[in-house]
Scaffold this motif. Structure first.
Motif, short mmCIF file in Angstrom:
data_model
loop_
_atom_site.label_atom_id
_atom_site.label_comp_id
_atom_site.label_asym_id
_atom_site.label_seq_id
_atom_site.Cartn_x
_atom_site.Cartn_y
_atom_site.Cartn_z
N THR A 1 41.88 -5.32 55.81
CA THR A 1 41.01 -6.00 54.84
C THR A 1 41.72 -7.26 54.37
O THR A 1 42.96 -7.34 54.43
CB THR A 1 40.72 -5.12 53.62
N PRO A 2 40.96 -8.25 53.89
CA PRO A 2 41.60 -9.49 53.43
C PRO A 2 42.59 -9.24 52.30
O PRO A 2 43.63 -9.89 52.23
CB PRO A 2 40.41 -10.33 52.96
N GLY A 3 42.30 -8.29 51.43
CA GLY A 3 43.15 -8.07 50.28
C GLY A 3 44.41 -7.27 50.56
O GLY A 3 45.45 -7.48 49.93
N GLN A 4 44.34 -6.35 51.51
CA GLN A 4 45.45 -5.41 51.76
C GLN A 4 46.16 -5.63 53.08
O GLN A 4 47.19 -5.00 53.34
CB GLN A 4 44.92 -3.97 51.71
N GLY A 5 45.63 -6.45 53.94
CA GLY A 5 46.27 -6.63 55.23
C GLY A 5 46.06 -5.42 56.11
O GLY A 5 45.10 -4.67 55.97
N LEU A 6 47.01 -5.20 57.04
CA LEU A 6 46.95 -4.07 57.97
C LEU A 6 47.55 -2.84 57.33
O LEU A 6 48.73 -2.82 56.99
CB LEU A 6 47.75 -4.40 59.23
N GLN A 7 46.75 -1.80 57.18
CA GLN A 7 47.25 -0.56 56.61
C GLN A 7 47.13 0.56 57.63
O GLN A 7 46.05 0.77 58.20
CB GLN A 7 46.47 -0.22 55.34
N PHE A 8 48.20 1.29 57.80
CA PHE A 8 48.28 2.34 58.81
C PHE A 8 47.52 3.58 58.36
O PHE A 8 47.69 4.06 57.23
CB PHE A 8 49.76 2.69 59.04
N LEU A 9 46.65 4.08 59.23
CA LEU A 9 45.88 5.28 58.95
C LEU A 9 46.57 6.52 59.52
O LEU A 9 46.92 7.44 58.79
CB LEU A 9 44.48 5.16 59.53
N PHE B 1 53.78 -3.91 58.80
CA PHE B 1 53.27 -5.27 59.00
C PHE B 1 53.32 -6.08 57.71
O PHE B 1 53.11 -5.55 56.61
CB PHE B 1 51.81 -5.22 59.47
N GLY B 2 53.56 -7.37 57.87
CA GLY B 2 53.36 -8.30 56.78
C GLY B 2 51.89 -8.69 56.71
O GLY B 2 51.09 -8.28 57.55
N ARG B 3 51.55 -9.47 55.68
CA ARG B 3 50.14 -9.84 55.49
C ARG B 3 49.74 -11.05 56.32
O ARG B 3 48.55 -11.38 56.36
CB ARG B 3 49.86 -10.08 54.02
N GLY B 4 50.69 -11.70 56.93
CA GLY B 4 50.36 -12.78 57.83
C GLY B 4 50.38 -14.16 57.22
O GLY B 4 50.33 -14.32 55.99
N THR B 5 50.47 -15.16 58.08
CA THR B 5 50.33 -16.57 57.71
C THR B 5 49.13 -17.12 58.46
O THR B 5 49.08 -17.03 59.69
CB THR B 5 51.58 -17.38 58.07
N SER B 6 48.18 -17.66 57.71
CA SER B 6 47.00 -18.26 58.32
C SER B 6 47.30 -19.72 58.62
O SER B 6 47.55 -20.51 57.71
CB SER B 6 45.81 -18.17 57.36
N LEU B 7 47.31 -20.08 59.90
CA LEU B 7 47.63 -21.44 60.32
C LEU B 7 46.38 -22.15 60.78
O LEU B 7 45.63 -21.64 61.62
CB LEU B 7 48.65 -21.40 61.46
N ILE B 8 46.16 -23.35 60.24
CA ILE B 8 45.07 -24.21 60.70
C ILE B 8 45.69 -25.52 61.16
O ILE B 8 46.45 -26.14 60.40
CB ILE B 8 44.04 -24.45 59.60
N VAL B 9 45.37 -25.90 62.38
CA VAL B 9 45.87 -27.15 62.94
C VAL B 9 44.68 -28.10 63.10
O VAL B 9 43.74 -27.82 63.86
CB VAL B 9 46.56 -26.95 64.30
N HIS B 10 44.73 -29.20 62.39
CA HIS B 10 43.64 -30.17 62.43
C HIS B 10 43.87 -31.19 63.55
O HIS B 10 44.98 -31.65 63.77
CB HIS B 10 43.53 -30.90 61.09
#
Lengths: 114, 111
Positions: free
Chosen positions: A38-46, B101-110
Motif C-alpha cells: 500500500t502507499p502508506g505502508q510499503g511492502l508488508q510480508f504476509l 524492504f524499505g519503502r522505496g525512492t520514487s524517481l522521475i526523470v524529465h
C-alpha cells in the motif's frame, strides 16, 4: 523460463466478502511468499510457504490465510474483507540457494474493496 | 529487528542529471542486500544482490555499492525510461530468509 504468474490481475469486492488469489511460481522454485503493498505502508510480508508448509508468517490477522500445493502453486485467501484490505498483493518465488533468498515477483493482483 | 530506510522518498531529475539513492540498514548480520525496480502497477523487478562491504554491481546506467551501514544506487545520465520506484531490501544471516524492504525512492526523470 516463464516468470511468476498471478491471477487475477484486478479484483473488485465489497466489504464482508472473501477473495482467493492465485500464484504460479517460476519452475523449480519451491518457496512462495506473499506481500501486501500500500502507499502508506510499503511492502508488508504476509506469509511464506515452502514444500506445502507455512514456514514464516507476518503480522496479519487470521483473516489472511494461504496454502501451497504439491506443484508449488500457491493461493492466498482473505475472508470478511475490510476497506483497508484494498492493496496490491504480490507473490514472490525463490529458490533459496545457499540460504540466500533472491525473490522474483509477479505483476500482482490489485484488490479494491468497496 | 532488521530495519531499512531509503532516502529521499522522491527524486526528480532532468535527463542526463546523475544522482544517487540511499539505503541505510540495520541488521544483525548481513546475508545479502537487494535492489529492485518497480514500475507503476507492476511487481518489483530484481536488479542486484550485494553481499559484502566494498562490493559494486553495474547494469546499464545503474551502479550499486555497499558499505557496512548503507548502500547507494548511482544513476548516471538517467533517461525518462529510468523513472520508477527503486526498492532496497536486506536479508539477515541466520534468520528466517525473509528480506526486510524499505519503502522505496520514487524517481522521475524529465526529458
Amino acid at each position: 523460463k516463464a516468470g511468476v504468474t498471478q491471477t487475477p490481475r484486478y479484483l473488485i469486492k465489497t466489504r464482508g466478502q472473501q477473495v482467493t488469489l492465485s500464484c504460479s511460481p517460476i519452475s523449480g522454485h519451491r518457496s512462495v511468499s506473499w506481500y501486501q503493498q500500500t502507499p502508506g505502508q510499503g511492502l508488508q510480508f504476509l506469509f511464506e510457504y515452502f514444500s506445502e508448509t507455512q514456514r514464516n508468517k507476518g503480522n496479519f490477522p487470521g483473516r489472511f490465510s494461504g496454502r501451497q500445493f504439491s506443484n508449488s502453486r500457491s493461493e492466498m485467501n482473505v475472508s470478511t474483507l475490510e476497506l483497508g484490505d484494498s492493496a496490491l498483493y504480490l507473490c514472490a518465488s525463490s529458490q533459496i540457494a545457499g540460504d540466500l533468498n533472491i525473490q522474483y515477483f509477479g505483476a500482482g493482483t490489485r484488490l479494491s474493496v468497496l | 529487528e532488521d530495519q531499512v530506510t531509503q532516502s529521499p522518498e522522491a527524486l526528480r531529475l532532468q535527463e542526463g542529471e546523475s544522482s544517487s539513492l540511499n539505503c541505510s540498514y540495520t541488521v544483525s548480520g548481513l546475508r545479502g542486500l537487494f535492489w529492485y525496480r518497480q514500475d507503476p502497477g507492476k511487481g518489483p523487478e530484481f536488479l542486484f544482490t550485494l553481499y559484502s562491504a566494498g562490493e559494486e554491481k553495474e547494469k546499464e546506467r545503474l551502479k550499486a555499492t555497499l558499505t557496512k551501514k548503507e548502500s547507494f544506487l548511482h544513476i548516471t545520465a538517467p533517461k525518462p525510461e529510468d523513472s520508477a520506484t527503486y526498492l532496497c531490501a536486506v536479508q539477515s544471516s541466520g534468520g528466517s530468509y525473509i528480506p526486510t524492504f524499505g519503502r522505496g525512492t520514487s524517481l522521475i526523470v524529465h526529458p
